[in-house]
Scaffold this motif. Structure first.
Motif, mmCIF file in Angstrom:
data_model
loop_
_atom_site.group_PDB
_atom_site.id
_atom_site.type_symbol
_atom_site.label_atom_id
_atom_site.label_comp_id
_atom_site.label_asym_id
_atom_site.label_seq_id
_atom_site.Cartn_x
_atom_site.Cartn_y
_atom_site.Cartn_z
ATOM 1 N N THR A 8 112.702 18.120 101.362
ATOM 2 C CA THR A 8 113.915 17.347 101.686
ATOM 3 C C THR A 8 114.327 16.424 100.544
ATOM 4 O O THR A 8 115.404 15.836 100.577
ATOM 5 C CB THR A 8 113.673 16.462 102.911
ATOM 6 N N ASP A 38 106.268 17.279 90.733
ATOM 7 C CA ASP A 38 105.699 17.565 92.057
ATOM 8 C C ASP A 38 105.435 19.059 92.141
ATOM 9 O O ASP A 38 105.930 19.817 91.299
ATOM 10 C CB ASP A 38 106.657 17.113 93.173
ATOM 11 N N ASP A 39 104.657 19.473 93.136
ATOM 12 C CA ASP A 39 104.486 20.922 93.312
ATOM 13 C C ASP A 39 105.707 21.509 94.000
ATOM 14 O O ASP A 39 106.143 22.606 93.688
ATOM 15 C CB ASP A 39 103.202 21.247 94.106
ATOM 16 N N THR A 94 110.361 12.381 99.148
ATOM 17 C CA THR A 94 109.292 11.830 98.302
ATOM 18 C C THR A 94 109.870 11.363 96.969
ATOM 19 O O THR A 94 109.547 10.275 96.476
ATOM 20 C CB THR A 94 108.231 12.937 98.041
HETATM 21 C C1 R5P Z 1 103.444 16.262 99.326
HETATM 22 O O1 R5P Z 1 102.255 15.948 99.225
HETATM 23 C C2 R5P Z 1 104.101 17.276 98.465
HETATM 24 O O2 R5P Z 1 103.451 17.413 97.234
HETATM 25 C C3 R5P Z 1 105.553 16.977 98.238
HETATM 26 O O3 R5P Z 1 105.675 15.737 97.564
HETATM 27 C C4 R5P Z 1 106.322 16.848 99.527
HETATM 28 O O4 R5P Z 1 105.843 17.714 100.493
HETATM 29 C C5 R5P Z 1 107.783 17.132 99.282
HETATM 30 O O5 R5P Z 1 108.493 17.044 100.480
HETATM 31 P P1 R5P Z 1 109.831 16.209 100.540
HETATM 32 O O6 R5P Z 1 110.708 16.684 99.409
HETATM 33 O O7 R5P Z 1 110.398 16.524 101.896
HETATM 34 O O8 R5P Z 1 109.481 14.761 100.411
#
Ligand code: R5P
Length: 309
Positions: free
Chosen positions: A223, A218-219, A226
């Protein structure tokens, strides 16, 4: 070559120290403060007249404070007659607010870019930006570097031969393809529906993960929601073992615990943001200081950054 000076904001002092050390320069001196009412104050304590100024400040949490401090820093340098102001923003906060999902929402990524310009910033350098269109919000030169090569170097020895690289959603396919190509592994893609800022649901999987370890990329991890959802969906599809890798490890609240409890064995992130408390001993931090120092070396000599993209 213009004279230059590098200043560190207060968002990530350890990264700033590593960058100036790698560059072999001293950071410029400035007094950076928060007044009791929360206002930011910056006093530049040496001359910047006619110099190229590099302000190193990721706009990570507390995002609003760090954005504001960057703007105040730039304003101080502009008023002190700096020649050019370069914002080195390893993590670009608000990049996820890049479009409107309804008619009455702000495009905050655009607003922040315009504020940076208004404060006197001439050029922005960042890393693994959430979406490419954010570059277009800033009306000036904008360079997005990538931490994929150093992350792949750290990942390669830990990755099983039959591992699959997984994109957690459609938006990360391009990034996941870069990992898959560099690591020479197949790619799988999850499709996710976002219900709110913190809740997502995986609805589809494209690719074969049965009996295979997965590297989910992921980028950024905020939290961890995802990735927890991604692990659950991949486990249901028969995947065996999980590594996770993201450039920006915000790792807010109990994200590390959630990921460890979900079965993530190891989590690779960089130091674009300050390190989290890794109680579970699963986080491996790869420094982007050498990459940023390399970029600054090129920029201070007006040389191309092509080799770093
Ligand atoms: C979403 O499109 C981003 O690439 C990340 O997957 C997301 O924002 C990560 O946020 P979290 O860890 O809260 O799910």
């Amino acid at each position: 070559m213009a004279e230059f000076i590098v200043f560190a904001g207060s968002a990530n002092p350890a990264l700033a120290a590593a960058v100036v050390q790698a560059l072999g320069v001293q950071a410029g001196t400035a007094q950076v403060e928060r007044f009791p009412d929360g206002e930011s104050s910056v006093k530049v304590l040496e001359s910047v007249r006619g110099k190229d100024v590099y302000l190193l400040q990721p706009t990570c949490p507390p995002v609003n404070d760090n954005v504001m401090e960057l703007l105040v820093f730039a304003d101080a340098c502009r008023r002190a007659a700096a020649r050019r102001i370069h914002a080195i923003v390893p993590y670009y906060g608000y990049a996820r607010s890049d479009k409107r999902h309804g008619r009455r929402e702000a495009i905050t990524a655009s607003m922040v870019a315009l504020l940076m310009r208004a404060a006197g910033i001439d050029h922005v350098v960042t890393l693994d930006l959430h979406t490419d269109q954010v570059e277009g919000f800033f009306p000036g030169p904008f360079d997005t570097l990538t931490a994929v090569p150093p992350l792949c170097e750290a990942l390669a020895p830990r990755l099983a031969a039959d591992a699959v690289v997984v994109s957690p959603d459609a938006g990360r396919v391009k990034l996941a393809t870069q990992y898959a190509t560099r690591l020479d592994r197949p790619l799988a893609v999850l499709h996710k529906r976002r219900d709110s800022g913190t809740r997502t649901e995986v609805t589809h999987l494209v690719g074969d993960v049965e009996g295979r370890p997965c590297l989910i990329i992921d980028d950024l991890i905020s939290t961890g929601g995802t990735l927890v959802e991604s692990v659950a969906a991949l486990r249901e599809a028969g995947a065996a073992g999980f590594l996770v890798c993201a450039t920006h490890g915000l790792l807010l609240r109990n994200a590390v615990d959630r990921l460890a409890d979900a079965g993530v064995e190891r989590l690779f992130v960089t130091d674009t943001v300050p390190p989290c408390d890794d109680r579970r001993g699963i986080v491996q931090v790869v420094s982007v200081a050498p990459l940023l120092a390399h970029a600054l070396r090129q920029l201070t000599q007006d040389r191309s950054l092509q080799e770093l993209f």
